[in-house]
Design a protein around this motif. Structure first.
Motif, PDB file in Angstrom:
ATOM      1  N   LEU A   1       0.825  -1.202   0.000  1.00  0.00           N
ATOM      2  CA  LEU A   1       0.000   0.000   0.000  1.00  0.00           C
ATOM      3  C   LEU A   1       0.860   1.252   0.000  1.00  0.00           C
ATOM      4  O   LEU A   1       0.553   2.235  -0.677  1.00  0.00           O
ATOM      5  CB  LEU A   1      -0.920  -0.013   1.227  1.00  0.00           C
TER       6      LEU A   1
ATOM      7  N   ASN B   1      -8.957   1.872  -7.654  1.00  0.00           N
ATOM      8  CA  ASN B   1      -9.187   2.339  -6.284  1.00  0.00           C
ATOM      9  C   ASN B   1      -9.958   1.303  -5.472  1.00  0.00           C
ATOM     10  O   ASN B   1      -9.647   1.061  -4.308  1.00  0.00           O
ATOM     11  CB  ASN B   1      -9.960   3.658  -6.307  1.00  0.00           C
ATOM     12  N   THR B   2     -10.973   0.702  -6.115  1.00  0.00           N
ATOM     13  CA  THR B   2     -11.750  -0.325  -5.416  1.00  0.00           C
ATOM     14  C   THR B   2     -10.876  -1.518  -5.058  1.00  0.00           C
ATOM     15  O   THR B   2     -10.949  -2.053  -3.944  1.00  0.00           O
ATOM     16  CB  THR B   2     -12.923  -0.785  -6.300  1.00  0.00           C
TER      17      THR B   2
ATOM     18  N   GLU C   1      -7.680  -1.502  -4.625  1.00  0.00           N
ATOM     19  CA  GLU C   1      -6.740  -1.085  -3.573  1.00  0.00           C
ATOM     20  C   GLU C   1      -7.420  -1.061  -2.208  1.00  0.00           C
ATOM     21  O   GLU C   1      -6.833  -1.472  -1.197  1.00  0.00           O
ATOM     22  CB  GLU C   1      -6.182   0.296  -3.911  1.00  0.00           C
ATOM     23  N   GLN C   2      -8.668  -0.589  -2.163  1.00  0.00           N
ATOM     24  CA  GLN C   2      -9.405  -0.586  -0.898  1.00  0.00           C
ATOM     25  C   GLN C   2      -9.663  -1.997  -0.400  1.00  0.00           C
ATOM     26  O   GLN C   2      -9.539  -2.281   0.797  1.00  0.00           O
ATOM     27  CB  GLN C   2     -10.727   0.165  -1.084  1.00  0.00           C
TER      28      GLN C   2
ATOM     29  N   GLU D   1      -6.460  -3.289   0.972  1.00  0.00           N
ATOM     30  CA  GLU D   1      -6.199  -2.707   2.293  1.00  0.00           C
ATOM     31  C   GLU D   1      -7.064  -3.368   3.363  1.00  0.00           C
ATOM     32  O   GLU D   1      -6.583  -3.697   4.454  1.00  0.00           O
ATOM     33  CB  GLU D   1      -6.462  -1.204   2.253  1.00  0.00           C
ATOM     34  N   GLN D   2      -8.348  -3.564   3.058  1.00  0.00           N
ATOM     35  CA  GLN D   2      -9.235  -4.236   4.006  1.00  0.00           C
ATOM     36  C   GLN D   2      -8.778  -5.669   4.272  1.00  0.00           C
ATOM     37  O   GLN D   2      -8.819  -6.145   5.410  1.00  0.00           O
ATOM     38  CB  GLN D   2     -10.664  -4.238   3.465  1.00  0.00           C
TER      39      GLN D   2
END
Length: 381
Positions: free
Chosen positions: A4, A165-166, A168-169, A172-173
């Motif tokens: 990240l 972006n989705t 990457e989110q 991250e989650q």
């Protein structure tokens, strides 16, 4: 998390690279437009071109500044599309790239409804200007197609960026969930180790303390009984060795390599002078379940020594179809019987065992039954 961080650094570099390209594009556009005809001037159409170029430059700089300051970039883009549409008709040729860039930037950075409005603003601006100055319909249609193409390219980039972006989110989650799961596993293992240490100390050191105190009492009485004191010391040594065995057994259990349950409980009961019976066909249980039953037997034997010294324990291990049951009973001590170890230990044996049983999916009950004290445990398996 390193992934990240690297992605964030890459996006930051990409962002500033875009700003550098925009700045270079403004310089290149100025040089190009000042070199084509009709040229900017101070009279007539030249003056109109000069004013329009000034507005274009201000809108272009605003696009860069607004993006850097995280302001609403649609405002300079609307102005850039409006002035660029006028300029593309007044000075046909390279000037069409001004509203096209506005449409592409809007499509790349804004929601579809807003970016479409920016492109439509540019198209209406150049169409209105064409009607005023009498530009050809073919040129107007070609310019509108260019704006539509730029807008479509921007929207495609916007959709790709949204998917990135989705993703990457979600990554991250996922990393946070994995870190939380690892932390929970570490805490669970620490709890398990702490429980093992408590059970070993409660059993081995409690019995060891009883023998030491007995030896001390025998040696400090008016007529010391050396022989009995020596036997107490020998028993203390034996308990120490048993404690080492228990420690090794705990390590094996923590490694998910616990031995046969009936043999372990049988050895424990035999060493204490009690009786042991196994009903049903013994089978291997999960380590947590087997260890929970073993610790229950161990705690019950220890409590019998503490609260009912001299009373033998009777242990029954039942292998049933879908569960394994353990019962440990001992006669209660007389009211006036000496209980030298009643206050020894931490006082958390049964509560710790109940917690262990719950974690293994089982239950634990301990209560008085007539003249006996009974401990019953059951685990699925």
């Amino acid at each position: 998390m390193a992934v990240l961080t690297a992605n964030m650094m890459d996006r930051k570099g990409y962002f500033w690279g875009i700003q550098a390209l925009r700045s270079g594009g403004l310089v290149a556009l100025g040089i190009t437009l000042f070199g084509v005809s009709p040229k900017p001037g101070l009279h007539g159409r030249g003056l109109a071109i000069t004013i329009t170029l000034a507005v274009v430059a201000a809108a272009w700089i605003g696009m860069i500044v607004f993006d850097i300051r995280k302001w609403r970039i649609q405002y300079p883009l609307f102005l850039l599309a409006l002035s660029g549409g006028v300029l593309s008709i007044l000075q046909q040729g390279p000037a069409i790239f001004v509203p096209a860039i506005a449409a592409f930037s809007a499509g790349s950075n804004l929601e579809p409804q807003i970016s479409t409005a920016v492109a439509v603003t540019g198209a209406l601006s150049l169409t209105a200007t064409a009607l005023v100055v009498g530009a050809s319909t073919t040129a107007v249609l070609g310019f509108v197609v260019i704006l539509a193409t730029a807008l479509a390219m921007g929207m495609i980039r916007y959709a790709i960026a949204e998917r990135a972006n989705t993703a990457e989110q979600l990554l991250e989650q996922s990393l946070r969930a994995s870190a939380a799961e690892t932390e929970a596993a570490v805490l669970g293992e620490r709890t398990r180790i702490a429980r093992e240490i408590h059970d070993i100390l409660a059993h081995s050191l409690g019995a060891l303390a009883m023998q030491v105190e007995a030896a001390q009492a025998l040696l400090t009485q008016e007529n010391p009984d050396i022989a009995k004191a020596v036997r107490c010391v020998e028993r203390a040594g034996q308990l120490t060795r048993e404690g080492l065995v228990e420690s090794r057994r705990a390590v094996q259990a923590l490694r998910e390599d616990i031995g046969p349950l009936s043999e372990m409980i049988g050895a424990l009961v035999a060493a204490d002078g009690g009786t042991m019976a196994t009903v049903g066909e013994p089978r291997k249980l999960p380590a947590d379940a087997a260890l929970a039953l073993y610790r229950t037997a161990q705690e019950a034997v220890t409590n019998a020594r503490k609260h009912a010294p001299g009373k033998a324990t009777d242990v029954r291990l039942y292998y049933e179809a879908d569960a394994v049951r353990l019962t440990v009973t001992n006669h209660l001590a007389e009211t006036d019987a000496a209980r030298p170890l009643t206050n020894s230990g931490g006082g958390f044996g049964l509560s710790g065992l109940r917690e262990r049983m719950e974690l293994a999916g089982g239950t634990l009950e301990a209560e008085r039954e007539g003249d006996d004290w009974a401990v019953r445990a059951v685990v699925p398996g």
